[in-house]
Design a protein around this motif. Structure first.
Motif, PDB file in Angstrom:
ATOM      1  N   PHE A   1      24.837  10.454 -11.178  1.00  0.00           N
ATOM      2  CA  PHE A   1      24.836   9.194 -11.925  1.00  0.00           C
ATOM      3  C   PHE A   1      24.350   8.061 -11.032  1.00  0.00           C
ATOM      4  O   PHE A   1      23.497   7.257 -11.438  1.00  0.00           O
ATOM      5  CB  PHE A   1      26.248   8.901 -12.440  1.00  0.00           C
ATOM      6  N   LEU A   2      24.894   7.987  -9.811  1.00  0.00           N
ATOM      7  CA  LEU A   2      24.493   6.928  -8.885  1.00  0.00           C
ATOM      8  C   LEU A   2      23.001   7.012  -8.583  1.00  0.00           C
ATOM      9  O   LEU A   2      22.297   5.995  -8.580  1.00  0.00           O
ATOM     10  CB  LEU A   2      25.295   7.031  -7.587  1.00  0.00           C
ATOM     11  N   MET A   3      22.513   8.228  -8.349  1.00  0.00           N
ATOM     12  CA  MET A   3      21.096   8.397  -8.026  1.00  0.00           C
ATOM     13  C   MET A   3      20.213   8.058  -9.221  1.00  0.00           C
ATOM     14  O   MET A   3      19.172   7.421  -9.074  1.00  0.00           O
ATOM     15  CB  MET A   3      20.832   9.831  -7.553  1.00  0.00           C
ATOM     16  N   ARG A   4      20.630   8.474 -10.413  1.00  0.00           N
ATOM     17  CA  ARG A   4      19.838   8.220 -11.619  1.00  0.00           C
ATOM     18  C   ARG A   4      19.669   6.727 -11.864  1.00  0.00           C
ATOM     19  O   ARG A   4      18.604   6.268 -12.272  1.00  0.00           O
ATOM     20  CB  ARG A   4      20.508   8.886 -12.817  1.00  0.00           C
ATOM     21  N   PHE A   5      20.744   5.959 -11.578  1.00  0.00           N
ATOM     22  CA  PHE A   5      20.705   4.530 -11.852  1.00  0.00           C
ATOM     23  C   PHE A   5      20.472   3.684 -10.604  1.00  0.00           C
ATOM     24  O   PHE A   5      20.558   2.463 -10.651  1.00  0.00           O
ATOM     25  CB  PHE A   5      21.995   4.105 -12.556  1.00  0.00           C
ATOM     26  N   GLY A   6      20.184   4.345  -9.472  1.00  0.00           N
ATOM     27  CA  GLY A   6      19.822   3.616  -8.260  1.00  0.00           C
ATOM     28  C   GLY A   6      20.935   2.769  -7.683  1.00  0.00           C
ATOM     29  O   GLY A   6      20.695   1.672  -7.181  1.00  0.00           O
ATOM     30  N   LEU A   7      22.175   3.273  -7.729  1.00  0.00           N
ATOM     31  CA  LEU A   7      23.325   2.529  -7.229  1.00  0.00           C
ATOM     32  C   LEU A   7      23.839   3.156  -5.941  1.00  0.00           C
ATOM     33  O   LEU A   7      23.868   4.375  -5.803  1.00  0.00           O
ATOM     34  CB  LEU A   7      24.449   2.518  -8.268  1.00  0.00           C
ATOM     35  N   ALA A   8      24.270   2.319  -4.991  1.00  0.00           N
ATOM     36  CA  ALA A   8      24.839   2.836  -3.751  1.00  0.00           C
ATOM     37  C   ALA A   8      26.256   3.343  -3.979  1.00  0.00           C
ATOM     38  O   ALA A   8      26.688   4.315  -3.372  1.00  0.00           O
ATOM     39  CB  ALA A   8      24.832   1.758  -2.671  1.00  0.00           C
TER      40      ALA A   8
ATOM     41  N   ASP B   1       0.810  -1.216   0.000  1.00  0.00           N
ATOM     42  CA  ASP B   1       0.000   0.000   0.000  1.00  0.00           C
ATOM     43  C   ASP B   1       0.847   1.272   0.000  1.00  0.00           C
ATOM     44  O   ASP B   1       0.322   2.371   0.141  1.00  0.00           O
ATOM     45  CB  ASP B   1      -0.953   0.012   1.203  1.00  0.00           C
ATOM     46  N   ARG B   2       2.163   1.121  -0.171  1.00  0.00           N
ATOM     47  CA  ARG B   2       3.052   2.276  -0.265  1.00  0.00           C
ATOM     48  C   ARG B   2       3.557   2.410  -1.693  1.00  0.00           C
ATOM     49  O   ARG B   2       4.010   1.437  -2.298  1.00  0.00           O
ATOM     50  CB  ARG B   2       4.251   2.136   0.686  1.00  0.00           C
ATOM     51  N   GLY B   3       3.490   3.620  -2.233  1.00  0.00           N
ATOM     52  CA  GLY B   3       3.938   3.844  -3.609  1.00  0.00           C
ATOM     53  C   GLY B   3       5.392   4.252  -3.709  1.00  0.00           C
ATOM     54  O   GLY B   3       5.944   4.332  -4.804  1.00  0.00           O
ATOM     55  N   ILE B   4       6.010   4.517  -2.560  1.00  0.00           N
ATOM     56  CA  ILE B   4       7.410   4.914  -2.552  1.00  0.00           C
ATOM     57  C   ILE B   4       8.217   3.955  -1.694  1.00  0.00           C
ATOM     58  O   ILE B   4       7.669   3.199  -0.883  1.00  0.00           O
ATOM     59  CB  ILE B   4       7.590   6.351  -2.010  1.00  0.00           C
ATOM     60  N   GLU B   5       9.526   3.993  -1.885  1.00  0.00           N
ATOM     61  CA  GLU B   5      10.436   3.209  -1.068  1.00  0.00           C
ATOM     62  C   GLU B   5      11.661   4.057  -0.761  1.00  0.00           C
ATOM     63  O   GLU B   5      11.943   5.035  -1.465  1.00  0.00           O
ATOM     64  CB  GLU B   5      10.850   1.927  -1.787  1.00  0.00           C
ATOM     65  N   ILE B   6      12.361   3.698   0.286  1.00  0.00           N
ATOM     66  CA  ILE B   6      13.588   4.403   0.660  1.00  0.00           C
ATOM     67  C   ILE B   6      14.756   3.480   0.367  1.00  0.00           C
ATOM     68  O   ILE B   6      14.811   2.359   0.868  1.00  0.00           O
ATOM     69  CB  ILE B   6      13.580   4.810   2.141  1.00  0.00           C
ATOM     70  N   ARG B   7      15.677   3.959  -0.461  1.00  0.00           N
ATOM     71  CA  ARG B   7      16.847   3.161  -0.825  1.00  0.00           C
ATOM     72  C   ARG B   7      18.112   3.807  -0.279  1.00  0.00           C
ATOM     73  O   ARG B   7      18.197   5.027  -0.156  1.00  0.00           O
ATOM     74  CB  ARG B   7      16.986   3.047  -2.344  1.00  0.00           C
ATOM     75  N   GLU B   8      19.098   2.970  -0.010  1.00  0.00           N
ATOM     76  CA  GLU B   8      20.407   3.463   0.399  1.00  0.00           C
ATOM     77  C   GLU B   8      21.263   3.576  -0.857  1.00  0.00           C
ATOM     78  O   GLU B   8      21.667   2.565  -1.440  1.00  0.00           O
ATOM     79  CB  GLU B   8      21.049   2.521   1.413  1.00  0.00           C
ATOM     80  N   VAL B   9      21.490   4.797  -1.305  1.00  0.00           N
ATOM     81  CA  VAL B   9      22.260   5.042  -2.522  1.00  0.00           C
ATOM     82  C   VAL B   9      23.286   6.139  -2.273  1.00  0.00           C
ATOM     83  O   VAL B   9      23.060   7.048  -1.478  1.00  0.00           O
ATOM     84  CB  VAL B   9      21.353   5.460  -3.709  1.00  0.00           C
TER      85      VAL B   9
ATOM     86  N   GLY C   1      25.805   6.435  -0.556  1.00  0.00           N
ATOM     87  CA  GLY C   1      26.204   6.650   0.825  1.00  0.00           C
ATOM     88  C   GLY C   1      25.134   7.220   1.734  1.00  0.00           C
ATOM     89  O   GLY C   1      25.396   7.492   2.906  1.00  0.00           O
ATOM     90  N   GLY C   2      23.922   7.410   1.219  1.00  0.00           N
ATOM     91  CA  GLY C   2      22.849   7.973   2.033  1.00  0.00           C
ATOM     92  C   GLY C   2      21.508   7.357   1.692  1.00  0.00           C
ATOM     93  O   GLY C   2      21.435   6.339   1.003  1.00  0.00           O
ATOM     94  N   PHE C   3      20.432   7.986   2.159  1.00  0.00           N
ATOM     95  CA  PHE C   3      19.081   7.476   1.942  1.00  0.00           C
ATOM     96  C   PHE C   3      18.281   8.468   1.108  1.00  0.00           C
ATOM     97  O   PHE C   3      18.362   9.680   1.312  1.00  0.00           O
ATOM     98  CB  PHE C   3      18.381   7.240   3.283  1.00  0.00           C
ATOM     99  N   LYS C   4      17.498   7.922   0.166  1.00  0.00           N
ATOM    100  CA  LYS C   4      16.713   8.774  -0.726  1.00  0.00           C
ATOM    101  C   LYS C   4      15.405   8.075  -1.076  1.00  0.00           C
ATOM    102  O   LYS C   4      15.348   6.847  -1.166  1.00  0.00           O
ATOM    103  CB  LYS C   4      17.501   9.083  -2.002  1.00  0.00           C
ATOM    104  N   LEU C   5      14.365   8.879  -1.269  1.00  0.00           N
ATOM    105  CA  LEU C   5      13.050   8.349  -1.627  1.00  0.00           C
ATOM    106  C   LEU C   5      12.961   8.087  -3.129  1.00  0.00           C
ATOM    107  O   LEU C   5      13.425   8.895  -3.935  1.00  0.00           O
ATOM    108  CB  LEU C   5      11.954   9.343  -1.228  1.00  0.00           C
ATOM    109  N   TYR C   6      12.354   6.966  -3.493  1.00  0.00           N
ATOM    110  CA  TYR C   6      12.138   6.611  -4.896  1.00  0.00           C
ATOM    111  C   TYR C   6      10.726   6.066  -5.056  1.00  0.00           C
ATOM    112  O   TYR C   6      10.153   5.500  -4.122  1.00  0.00           O
ATOM    113  CB  TYR C   6      13.116   5.521  -5.355  1.00  0.00           C
ATOM    114  N   THR C   7      10.189   6.212  -6.260  1.00  0.00           N
ATOM    115  CA  THR C   7       8.932   5.536  -6.558  1.00  0.00           C
ATOM    116  C   THR C   7       9.230   4.061  -6.797  1.00  0.00           C
ATOM    117  O   THR C   7      10.307   3.698  -7.260  1.00  0.00           O
ATOM    118  CB  THR C   7       8.269   6.126  -7.815  1.00  0.00           C
ATOM    119  N   LYS C   8       8.268   3.205  -6.482  1.00  0.00           N
ATOM    120  CA  LYS C   8       8.470   1.771  -6.651  1.00  0.00           C
ATOM    121  C   LYS C   8       8.411   1.391  -8.133  1.00  0.00           C
ATOM    122  O   LYS C   8       7.665   2.006  -8.911  1.00  0.00           O
ATOM    123  CB  LYS C   8       7.414   0.997  -5.863  1.00  0.00           C
TER     124      LYS C   8
END
Length: 230
Positions: free
Chosen positions: A153-160, A52-60, A62-69
């Protein structure tokens, strides 16, 4: 501040941050011990996995950022496209970006040797799009500029980190998922004299193409590295 309030506060702080927020930054801002904040972050990340959540928090990066699923990407992509033009990269730019990602830090002459074509214009595009940045100069004749990928670049491609880069084939799949099939301009015809490049030659891999030419500090990630989803 109880556990629920702490997690809600952390979620708001992560949302408000332009860059991935580190556990150290969050703990300092809240005046709490880092282990306490880290434990709350882990719980917050886990809570976002429910359907029931449309977003997720990823560690990318070196930090944490919100992304859509991922399951909502199509709907979100259509919505965003209706608001503003998407980031667009030519196939040549994507191929050059892949070379830099896997061989960084790398110079323009080394990139040109790998790809077999002049990449000067593409480098400028990637710099303008903040996908790459300069990383000093190589201690060699002419002291050419070194290039590496950025946090964008890391954020765009979802890489830590760059250590999370998958195989070249998987990277191309991630790139298309991150940018959207329609956001990458249709591949151009191979330029005259062009050597094998990702997307045109299935046997291509930057390690093989540049054997013996890359700086000693460069290391390519293993092909079995886990694939990140943007």
């Amino acid at each position: 501040m109880n556990s629920a309030e702490l997690k809600a506060t952390l979620e708001a702080m992560i949302y408000a941050a332009d860059e991935p927020a580190t556990a150290a930054q969050l703990s300092t801002a809240l005046g709490l011990e880092k282990p306490v904040v880290r434990a709350a972050l882990d719980e917050l990340v886990a809570s976002c996995t429910s359907d029931d959540r449309g977003i997720e928090i990823r560690e990318v990066a070196g930090g944490f950022k919100l992304y859509t699923k991922p399951q909502h990407h199509d709907a979100v992509r259509k919505f965003i496209k209706s608001l503003q033009p998407p980031l667009r990269l030519t196939m040549q730019a994507l191929e050059t970006l892949a070379v830099i990602a896997y061989k960084q830090p790398v110079t323009l002459p080394e990139i040109m040797e790998i790809r077999g074509v002049n990449a000067g214009g593409v480098i400028k595009t990637l710099l303008d799009r903040r996908m790459i940045t300069t990383a000093g100069r190589k201690d060699a004749v002419g002291r050419p500029i070194l290039y590496r990928t950025t946090k964008d670049f890391l954020m765009r491609f979802g890489l830590a980190s760059v250590g999370d880069l998958p195989s070249m084939k998987e990277f191309e799949q991630i790139a298309r998922a991150a940018l959207g099939e329609d956001d990458i301009i249709a591949p151009n015809e191979p330029e005259a004299g062009e050597l094998g490049v990702a997307g045109h030659d299935p046997a291509y891999h930057p390690d093989a193409a540049s054997a013996g030419n890359a700086p000693e500090t460069e290391t390519a990630p293993p092909d079995d590295a886990s694939s990140a989803k943007a």
